[in-house]
Design a protein around this motif. Structure first.
Motif: not given
Length: 670
Positions: A222-231, A371-384, A396-400
């Protein structure tokens, strides 16, 4: 000449067909290739051996003719002959801006570039253009973001077609690009003689590549994945579910004016102040020097961050040649770097935690479920820009509980995902690499009913491509047309939402109010296009309208405005909806009583009395529909019921048979 042309054609036919994905970034582009029969993607290597291509252009004048250099050629040419009015970078941030309300955003952008920008009116529409000027600031010509992007894409196309025949093309854009910006991107591709591309969001492309290469759904629950794209120029966040062979996008957020270029702005300003204080040289008055300093800052930033990450060295120093052979020592600690960029970090964090529109805010404002922060179990780092050390600490602080994934090259992952999407679009992928993509509608899209009420038809978080359908009817007797007005937003009053446009439908004439049946469907495609179709169910007459609107690509500011407005007026909207429901109930009861008066068993005197009550009530409603409160309408409804109760009771006693039950139409009135 004819023989050479024939040989070229024959050679072109021998080139392998390939699906192509282009990440048209703010600072760099990347191209990924998937050939038929392959099991892996590859990357286009440019003549200098690099796999990325700078998103820059240099206007080089040869005699009376101007020629654009792009990519690495433009970059190196500018190193040797820097002319601020000829060198263009960062222009993707204003790509496709045309609406007057959006032009204000370019003012911050104007301060971050060394070329001149101006607003103009062209064919009745506002646009932003750039001035091409020589070293003496004499105007040579004009250009714009679309033209510059097309020049970059043209040279990229030339490199691709040396080795491949393009079978399918995907170009990625930030998640919150408006449809104007998407159209400008498509137009740039067509101007570059590329095939008409499919457009996908950058975070979605990255998630697609990760799923194909890393199979993130293998331990999915039931967990969700966060795609974090900072270009370099934009920031996008998407929350997705990986379910089997499908990627389901649940939410998008972001800021089209936030990225590594903001860090460069801050460092350029800081080092510029040091140069002025120590050497009495003001870079803001010397655009050529400012351009050189900005280029120095980009490399300085990368070296500082890499040194800290790999060697834990907290300070970096380097000499900057500011004039002839004169140099100045610039040094920066990682702590000072973070201090200079504290607002940048804060703007990123607000996307997650802002009390009105944050994806993971604590309060639920009723129009956008957080959404609940606790639902996020994976974070994909995208962008230089995700290589900035503080970014990982912030996440890491936001989604331990979440694991950070950075094992695929952050600079190329979007292009790779775009390529896989392009291959999937034409069924080139093997079964084990094919993944379905399901996106969502970010904002309600609805129809104006009655005088000024918003009836949502296509609901927020509906999967796209997708649609919503509702049946409506007329609000007056003998209507021959109905006007179908469309808006986006969360407010109860139609006029308080973001109006898109309208169309008209002919309905069968001579019918009483409430009898015609009009079916309205609102659909959204993957690129954000909204199609509205309306049909008279009886006559099968149809009409429709297509909106190249910004509904699916709302930028952070507009989306926040809609959410904040809905939250601020939540109680007023609830009151308005209750008032509107009572108003419709009163109108429906008037209609039912009118219908009963035509049945046998009612005296002429009673009919006259009821007709007077109906006419008086209807006139009061017509005169006070806007100004009356919910309590006023509720009181009028009760008085109407009391006024006709004795007459209807008398009829019920006189007629032995069971009276015909009147039913509401259950259809909204247009």
């Amino acid at each position: 000449m004819n023989l050479l042309f024939l040989l070229n054609c024959l050679f072109a036919e021998e080139l392998p067909s390939a699906a192509v994905g282009i990440d048209l970034g703010t600072t760099f582009c990347c191209v990924s290739i998937f050939k038929e029969g392959d099991k892996e993607t590859s990357f286009l290597q440019f003549p200098n051996g690099e796999y990325t291509y700078p998103s820059v252009a240099y206007y080089n004048q040869i005699g009376d003719k101007g020629v654009y250099l792009t990519g690495w050629e433009a970059y190196t040419h500018n190193l040797a002959n820097a002319v601020p009015g000829r060198y263009f970078y960062g222009y993707k941030r204003v790509m496709g801006l045309a609406d007057i309300s959006e032009l204000s955003k370019h003012e911050k952008f104007e301060n971050s570039v060394t070329y001149k920008i101006r607003k103009v009116l062209e064919n009745g529409k506002n646009k932003i253009e750039f001035v091409i000027a020589d070293k003496n600031n004499k105007e040579l010509s004009i250009t714009d973001a679309e033209k510059l992007s097309s020049e970059v894409l043209k040279d990229i196309r030339t490199e691709i077609e040396k080795y491949y025949k393009i079978k399918s093309l995907v170009i990625t854009v930030p998640a919150y690009f408006t449809s104007f910006q998407i159209d400008a991107t498509k137009s740039a591709a067509i101007m570059a003689s590329l095939p008409n591309p499919n457009i996908y969001k950058e975070p979605l492309a990255a998630a697609y590549a990760y799923q194909v290469k890393k199979n993130l759904s293998k331990d999915s629950n039931e967990d969700k994945i966060l795609v974090f794209d900072l270009g370099g120029g934009t920031f996008d966040v998407s929350v997705v579910d990986m379910q089997g062979e499908a990627i389901i996008v649940e939410k998008h957020a972001g800021n089209n004016y936030l990225g590594g270029e903001n860090v460069n702005d801050n460092l350029t300003r800081y080092f510029g102040q040091k140069l002025k204080a120590e050497k009495k040289i003001d870079v803001t008055k010397n655009k050529t020097l400012e351009l050189r300093l900005r280029r120095f800052v980009e490399e300085f930033k990368i070296k500082l961050c890499n040194q800290y990450t790999k060697e834990n060295k907290k300070e970096y120093s380097e000499k900057f040649n500011y004039q002839n052979m004169d140099t100045i020592d610039f040094s920066l600690t990682i702590d000072k770097f973070n201090s200079l960029n504290s607002k940048f970090y804060g703007d990123i964090e607000e996307i997650f935690t802002h009390k009105e529109y944050g994806m993971f805010r604590e309060n639920d404002n009723g129009s956008d479920t957080p959404l609940e922060k606790s639902q996020i179990t994976k974070i994909l780092l995208v962008g230089g820009s995700t290589r900035i050390p503080y970014i990982k600490n912030l996440l890491t602080k936001l989604f331990p509980k979440a694991k950070l994934y950075d094992d695929i090259n952050a600079d190329t992952i979007v292009a790779e995902g775009a390529c896989l999407l392009a291959a999937n679009d034409v069924n080139m992928l093997p079964d084990n690499m094919a993944v379905s993509v399901i996106d969502v509608v970010p904002v309600n899209v609805g129809v104006k009913v009655d005088s000024d009420f918003m009836q949502p038809v296509l609901l927020k978080d509906t999967y796209i491509p997708g649609s919503g359908t509702m049946e409506f009817t007329t609000s007056q007797d003998n209507q021959t047309k109905v006007r179908i007005s469309i808006a986006q937003g969360f407010r109860s009053r139609f006029s308080d939402n973001h109006y898109l446009g309208s169309c008209e439908l002919d309905v069968q004439p001579g019918q009483p109010r409430g009898v015609p049946r009009v079916s309205i469907t609102i659909a959204m495609s993957t690129d954000g296009t909204i199609e509205v179709s309306a049909k008279d169910v009886v006559t099968n007459k149809e009409t429709g309208i297509t909106f190249e609107s910004s509904v699916a690509r709302l930028d952070k500011k507009k989306y926040a405005e809609l959410l904040e407005d809905a939250e601020r007026n939540k109680e007023a909207d609830r009151e308005l909806k209750e008032k509107f429901d009572l108003q419709r109930q009163l109108e429906e009861e008037i209609r039912v009583v009118q219908s009963r008066m035509s049945q046998p068993g009612i005296s002429e005197d009673d009919k006259i009395n009821v007709e007077g009550i109906i006419n008086g009530t209807q006139k009061w409603l017509d005169d006070n529909k806007v100004s009356a409160s919910k309590l006023d309408i509720e009181e009028k409804l009760n008085r109407f019921r009391e006024s006709i109760k004795d007459i209807l009771d008398k009829k019920a006693e006189q007629v032995e048979e069971k009276p015909v039950e009147e039913k509401a139409t259950a259809r909204e009135e247009l």
